[in-house]
Motif scaffolding. Structure first.
Motif, PDB file in Angstrom:
ATOM      1  N   MET A 187       0.820  -1.225   0.000  1.00 47.66           N
ATOM      2  CA  MET A 187       0.000   0.000   0.000  1.00 47.66           C
ATOM      3  C   MET A 187       0.841   1.257   0.000  1.00 47.66           C
ATOM      4  SD  MET A 187      -3.515   0.066   1.877  1.00 47.66           S
ATOM      5  CE  MET A 187      -4.899  -0.872   1.276  1.00 47.66           C
ATOM      6  N   GLY A 188       1.962   1.210  -0.735  1.00 45.73           N
ATOM      7  CA  GLY A 188       2.763   2.422  -0.892  1.00 45.73           C
ATOM      8  C   GLY A 188       2.325   3.168  -2.142  1.00 45.73           C
ATOM      9  N   ASN A 189       3.037   4.236  -2.470  1.00 51.87           N
ATOM     10  CA  ASN A 189       2.679   5.021  -3.654  1.00 51.87           C
ATOM     11  C   ASN A 189       2.885   4.251  -4.951  1.00 51.87           C
ATOM     12  OD1 ASN A 189       1.636   7.393  -2.577  1.00 51.87           O
ATOM     13  ND2 ASN A 189       3.680   8.229  -2.193  1.00 51.87           N
ATOM     14  N   VAL A 190       3.820   3.290  -4.944  1.00 59.56           N
ATOM     15  CA  VAL A 190       3.997   2.482  -6.163  1.00 59.56           C
ATOM     16  C   VAL A 190       2.758   1.616  -6.386  1.00 59.56           C
ATOM     17  CG1 VAL A 190       5.358   0.645  -7.233  1.00 59.56           C
ATOM     18  CG2 VAL A 190       6.523   2.526  -6.096  1.00 59.56           C
TER      19      VAL A 190
ATOM     20  N   ASP B 134       0.174   3.791  -7.808  1.00 60.98           N
ATOM     21  CA  ASP B 134       0.503   4.071  -9.219  1.00 60.98           C
ATOM     22  C   ASP B 134       0.073   2.919 -10.125  1.00 60.98           C
ATOM     23  OD1 ASP B 134       1.672   6.554  -8.927  1.00 60.98           O
ATOM     24  OD2 ASP B 134       3.747   5.850  -9.084  1.00 60.98           O
TER      25      ASP B 134
ATOM     26  N   ARG C 110      -1.392  -4.988   4.449  1.00 59.22           N
ATOM     27  CA  ARG C 110      -1.435  -5.974   5.534  1.00 59.22           C
ATOM     28  C   ARG C 110      -1.758  -5.309   6.875  1.00 59.22           C
ATOM     29  NH1 ARG C 110       4.972  -7.636   6.032  1.00 59.22           N
ATOM     30  NH2 ARG C 110       5.784  -5.511   6.058  1.00 59.22           N
ATOM     31  N   ARG C 111      -1.629  -3.959   6.906  1.00 59.49           N
ATOM     32  CA  ARG C 111      -2.015  -3.250   8.142  1.00 59.49           C
ATOM     33  C   ARG C 111      -3.191  -2.315   7.838  1.00 59.49           C
ATOM     34  NH1 ARG C 111       3.060  -0.811  10.860  1.00 59.49           N
ATOM     35  NH2 ARG C 111       3.684  -0.183   8.758  1.00 59.49           N
TER      36      ARG C 111
ATOM     37  N   ALA D 255       1.057   3.312   3.465  1.00 56.89           N
ATOM     38  CA  ALA D 255       2.276   4.091   3.139  1.00 56.89           C
ATOM     39  C   ALA D 255       2.031   5.115   2.022  1.00 56.89           C
ATOM     40  CB  ALA D 255       3.393   3.127   2.728  1.00 56.89           C
TER      41      ALA D 255
ATOM     42  N   GLU E 258      -2.167  11.066  -3.731  1.00 55.43           N
ATOM     43  CA  GLU E 258      -2.224   9.872  -4.585  1.00 55.43           C
ATOM     44  C   GLU E 258      -3.550   9.134  -4.363  1.00 55.43           C
ATOM     45  OE1 GLU E 258       0.601  11.129  -3.455  1.00 55.43           O
ATOM     46  OE2 GLU E 258       1.429  11.361  -5.470  1.00 55.43           O
TER      47      GLU E 258
ATOM     48  N   SER F  19       4.073  -5.181  -4.811  1.00 58.41           N
ATOM     49  CA  SER F  19       4.558  -3.820  -4.647  1.00 58.41           C
ATOM     50  C   SER F  19       5.002  -3.597  -3.211  1.00 58.41           C
ATOM     51  CB  SER F  19       3.451  -2.847  -5.046  1.00 58.41           C
ATOM     52  OG  SER F  19       3.952  -1.548  -5.016  1.00 58.41           O
ATOM     53  N   VAL F  20       5.980  -4.408  -2.789  1.00 58.37           N
ATOM     54  CA  VAL F  20       6.377  -4.376  -1.375  1.00 58.37           C
ATOM     55  C   VAL F  20       7.728  -3.688  -1.184  1.00 58.37           C
ATOM     56  CG1 VAL F  20       4.957  -6.366  -0.775  1.00 58.37           C
ATOM     57  CG2 VAL F  20       7.336  -6.747  -1.483  1.00 58.37           C
TER      58      VAL F  20
ATOM     59  N   TRP G 114      18.765   6.442  -2.707  1.00 58.58           N
ATOM     60  CA  TRP G 114      18.231   5.168  -2.179  1.00 58.58           C
ATOM     61  C   TRP G 114      19.330   4.180  -1.833  1.00 58.58           C
ATOM     62  CZ3 TRP G 114      13.163   3.706  -5.339  1.00 58.58           C
ATOM     63  CH2 TRP G 114      12.145   4.574  -4.953  1.00 58.58           C
TER      64      TRP G 114
ATOM     65  N   PRO H  24      15.015   2.638  -0.010  1.00 53.32           N
ATOM     66  CA  PRO H  24      14.058   3.189  -0.970  1.00 53.32           C
ATOM     67  C   PRO H  24      12.885   3.917  -0.319  1.00 53.32           C
ATOM     68  CG  PRO H  24      13.726   0.846  -0.729  1.00 53.32           C
ATOM     69  CD  PRO H  24      14.865   1.184   0.168  1.00 53.32           C
ATOM     70  N   THR H  25      13.171   5.071   0.243  1.00 54.76           N
ATOM     71  CA  THR H  25      12.111   5.840   0.911  1.00 54.76           C
ATOM     72  C   THR H  25      12.156   7.285   0.447  1.00 54.76           C
ATOM     73  OG1 THR H  25      13.601   6.441   2.688  1.00 54.76           O
ATOM     74  CG2 THR H  25      12.272   4.477   3.042  1.00 54.76           C
ATOM     75  N   GLY H  26      11.004   7.940   0.560  1.00 53.76           N
ATOM     76  CA  GLY H  26      10.931   9.375   0.291  1.00 53.76           C
ATOM     77  C   GLY H  26      10.599   9.676  -1.152  1.00 53.76           C
TER      78      GLY H  26
HETATM   79  P1  NAP Z   1       6.748   1.750   0.407  1.00 49.46           P
HETATM   80  O1  NAP Z   1       6.210   3.122   0.507  1.00 49.46           O
HETATM   81  O2  NAP Z   1       7.814   1.344   1.358  1.00 49.46           O
HETATM   82  O3  NAP Z   1       5.494   0.737   0.558  1.00 49.46           O
HETATM   83  C1  NAP Z   1       5.686  -0.640   0.624  1.00 49.46           C
HETATM   84  C2  NAP Z   1       4.370  -1.302   1.004  1.00 49.46           C
HETATM   85  O4  NAP Z   1       4.551  -2.712   0.952  1.00 49.46           O
HETATM   86  C3  NAP Z   1       3.898  -0.979   2.408  1.00 49.46           C
HETATM   87  O5  NAP Z   1       2.496  -0.820   2.399  1.00 49.46           O
HETATM   88  C4  NAP Z   1       4.278  -2.246   3.185  1.00 49.46           C
HETATM   89  O6  NAP Z   1       3.454  -2.521   4.291  1.00 49.46           O
HETATM   90  C5  NAP Z   1       4.038  -3.305   2.145  1.00 49.46           C
HETATM   91  N1  NAP Z   1       4.746  -4.541   2.396  1.00 49.46           N
HETATM   92  C6  NAP Z   1       6.069  -4.728   2.624  1.00 49.46           C
HETATM   93  N2  NAP Z   1       6.342  -6.031   2.773  1.00 49.46           N
HETATM   94  C7  NAP Z   1       5.159  -6.691   2.652  1.00 49.46           C
HETATM   95  C8  NAP Z   1       4.784  -8.044   2.707  1.00 49.46           C
HETATM   96  N3  NAP Z   1       5.701  -9.010   2.913  1.00 49.46           N
HETATM   97  N4  NAP Z   1       3.485  -8.369   2.540  1.00 49.46           N
HETATM   98  C9  NAP Z   1       2.566  -7.412   2.342  1.00 49.46           C
HETATM   99  N5  NAP Z   1       2.847  -6.101   2.267  1.00 49.46           N
HETATM  100  C10 NAP Z   1       4.139  -5.750   2.427  1.00 49.46           C
HETATM  101  O7  NAP Z   1       7.360   1.434  -1.042  1.00 49.46           O
HETATM  102  P2  NAP Z   1       6.938   1.870  -2.520  1.00 49.46           P
HETATM  103  O8  NAP Z   1       5.492   1.961  -2.698  1.00 49.46           O
HETATM  104  O9  NAP Z   1       7.739   0.946  -3.375  1.00 49.46           O
HETATM  105  O10 NAP Z   1       7.542   3.340  -2.671  1.00 49.46           O
HETATM  106  C11 NAP Z   1       8.950   3.608  -2.529  1.00 49.46           C
HETATM  107  C12 NAP Z   1       9.148   5.102  -2.287  1.00 49.46           C
HETATM  108  O11 NAP Z   1       8.866   5.830  -3.491  1.00 49.46           O
HETATM  109  C13 NAP Z   1       8.208   5.652  -1.225  1.00 49.46           C
HETATM  110  O12 NAP Z   1       8.887   6.578  -0.434  1.00 49.46           O
HETATM  111  C14 NAP Z   1       7.126   6.320  -2.048  1.00 49.46           C
HETATM  112  O13 NAP Z   1       6.443   7.367  -1.379  1.00 49.46           O
HETATM  113  C15 NAP Z   1       7.927   6.842  -3.229  1.00 49.46           C
HETATM  114  N6  NAP Z   1       7.031   7.062  -4.380  1.00 49.46           N
HETATM  115  C16 NAP Z   1       6.412   8.254  -4.472  1.00 49.46           C
HETATM  116  C17 NAP Z   1       5.515   8.490  -5.495  1.00 49.46           C
HETATM  117  C18 NAP Z   1       4.806   9.816  -5.569  1.00 49.46           C
HETATM  118  O14 NAP Z   1       5.218  10.757  -4.902  1.00 49.46           O
HETATM  119  N7  NAP Z   1       3.738   9.930  -6.347  1.00 49.46           N
HETATM  120  C19 NAP Z   1       5.241   7.491  -6.432  1.00 49.46           C
HETATM  121  C20 NAP Z   1       5.884   6.265  -6.319  1.00 49.46           C
HETATM  122  C21 NAP Z   1       6.783   6.058  -5.272  1.00 49.46           C
HETATM  123  P3  NAP Z   1       3.991  -2.296   5.799  1.00 49.46           P
HETATM  124  O15 NAP Z   1       3.911  -0.823   6.004  1.00 49.46           O
HETATM  125  O16 NAP Z   1       3.060  -3.077   6.613  1.00 49.46           O
HETATM  126  O17 NAP Z   1       5.415  -2.809   5.833  1.00 49.46           O
END
Ligand code: NAP
Length: 473
Positions: free
Chosen positions: A154-157, A160, A198-199, A205, A210, A325-326, A368, A373-375
């Protein structure tokens, strides 16, 4: 030959992390930098080009900040040069006082559940690279013929990729997505898109803008179940205590969406909270057919957070496509130490450190690969400032090793001797013009070259226009 006092600097990677490092280095009045940027792909800007969603052109507009940096006479671009293969750490040490690694997180995290690698299940990072025309991913075959898809995370990816799966032909044709991806998405039969967190809502996230965007799609409705939008008592207390009011606003928006009737649209995105994947199940053809999930409850962790605990209640979601997308993950780079647990190059404020924690002279990391990979894109700016600050401190303190051959002409000579067909800033400028011209003809931001061969053929047919000569070219 560089003038005496010149600091020869190499930056590995031309994504936001690398470009912000270049910006800080050029802005520093106390040094005379001469910077070479090495980029693995034939085009610059890393995830801005190959990661930011094609319907987010405003965010991609950050390249307007980066463009003048590439044209600065103190900077050269060597694109299509793979660190570790075309140029090694020893080469770089021989030619530069310092090297800043900004290679990003080039891999993806795993869920660690059975069936994860079934055909039809792929990392969201690969899907993102595919719809953005990344040359390594443009031949990926993605089957969009099933009725339902599941996006895990449930992150921004995750948001997307769910949104891209839900765009109408009209929305798709306004982007710079390559034709092969537009055509595949136009022919997509996916109608139900389940996004699994999962939460709970307080731990999602993604960011609020978005989420809002998902409520404004032409051809898809967003559904959140009212019972899943409710906070458990621990999360409610956490939101109440949080000094970050954006969290409360995000939870409020989730609850408003859940309370509103779901509009009738051809597609539907289901945002599901407290549902964790347990296993991917194959169908008769051996490709993924369903995701077995368990409901979760939130329990306190020793570190003061809230973790998902399985309740034993199960639900199986049919899905012919699963996008995992984890999170992204860094990859080890030849010659550098690597923290396999965190997926980063170990460092102290950007100074790369050996296993004993001692800084390795002249070696720095940013983005990163430094912090994980945050922010958002802008997060890389202060991050790069911190790394550049360390580099400048070391330069002022006489702690940068002197290269044996700092002459700028040595680099093109070395690459040519190895048969590396590198592209310069002038080549990129021409590619950029050609892409934009092709886009303008179709009312789109650009039509991308997705292969080196096509880009080189276009350059040969349409030679580079005059551009400021870069040093040593
Ligand atoms: P992310 O923000 O770290 O989100 C990862 C998600 O995966 C979280 O919801 C996490 O849940 C879940 N997850 C991790 N392990 C898991 C598992 N084993 N089973 C189920 N769920 C699991 O990563 P992201 O979405 O790849 O983004 C990376 C960074 O790029 C972020 O900082 C994001 O904000 C940024 N980004 C920004 C934009 C934008 O500004 N439009 C667009 C794309 C990406 P838990 O929280 O429970 O671990």
């Amino acid at each position: 030959m560089s003038p005496p006092g010149t600091l020869r600097l190499a930056v590995i990677g031309s994504g936001p992390a690398g470009m912000y490092a270049v910006e800080h280095l050029l802005a520093e009045p106390d040094i005379q930098p001469s910077i070479d940027i090495f980029e693995r792909l034939f085009t610059p800007y890393g995830l801005v080009r190959a990661g930011v969603a094609p319907d987010h052109q405003k965010i991609k507009g950050v390249t307007r900040t980066f463009e003048p940096l590439l044209h600065d006479p103190r900077v050269r671009l060597f694109a299509n040069v793979d660190y570790g293969r075309d140029i090694t750490l020893d080469d770089l040490r021989s030619h530069y006082h310092a090297i800043v690694f900004a290679a990003g997180a080039q891999s993806d995290r795993h869920m660690g559940i059975p069936g994860e690698n079934l055909p039809g299940s792929l990392p969201a990072t690969a899907f993102v690279a595919w719809y953005n025309g990344h040359p390594d991913f443009c031949t990926l075959q993605i089957d969009l013929q099933a009725e339902a898809a599941v996006v895990v995370g449930m992150g921004n990816v995750a948001i997307d990729v769910a949104r891209i799966l839900a765009l109408t032909p009209d929305e798709l044709r306004r982007t710079d997505m390559p034709d092969y991806a537009i055509e595949a998405l136009e022919a997509s039969r996916i109608r139900e898109i389940h996004v699994l967190g999962r939460r709970g809502p307080a731990q999602a996230a993604f960011t609020t803008p978005e989420l809002k965007e998902l409520t404004m799609l032409q051809g898809a409705a967003l559904q959140i179940r009212p019972e899943e939008a409710e906070l458990d008592s621990l999360s409610a207390a956490l939101v109440e205590r949080s000094p970050d009011r954006t969290l409360a606003r995000k939870v409020q928006l989730i609850q408003e969406i859940a309370a509103n009737p779901v509009p009738s649209r051809p597609r539907i995105i289901h945002l599901r909270f407290c549902l964790a994947p347990l296993e991917l199940l194959p169908g008769a053809s051996g490709t993924v057919a369903a995701v077995r999930c368990a409901r979760t409850r939130l329990v306190p962790t020793p570190a003061g957070g809230l973790a998902a605990e399985l309740t034993g209640d199960e639900e199986t979601l049919p899905a012919g496509l699963v996008l995992r997308s984890v999170g992204y993950r860094g990859r080890p780079l030849p010659g550098l130490p690597f923290d396999d647990r965190l997926g980063i190059v170990p460092n102290t404020a950007g100074r790369i450190a050996d296993p004993a924690g001692r800084p390795l002279p002249g070696l720095y990391v940013t983005g990163w690969l430094k912090r994980g990979p945050t922010g958002v894109i802008g997060t890389n700016k202060p991050d790069a400032a911190e790394t550049v600050h360390c580099l400048l401190e070391d330069a002022a303190g006489g702690r940068l090793p002197a290269p044996v051959d700092p002459c700028p002409a040595a680099i093109p000579a070395l690459l040519q001797a190895r048969g590396v067909r590198y592209l310069t800033c002038a080549d990129w400028q021409r590619i950029d013009e050609l892409e934009r011209e092709a886009g303008a003809r179709e009312g789109r931001p650009r039509v991308k070259f997705t292969s080196l061969t096509a880009a080189l053929a276009a350059l040969a047919a349409s030679p580079t226009t005059a551009s400021p000569p870069a040093q040593g070219d």
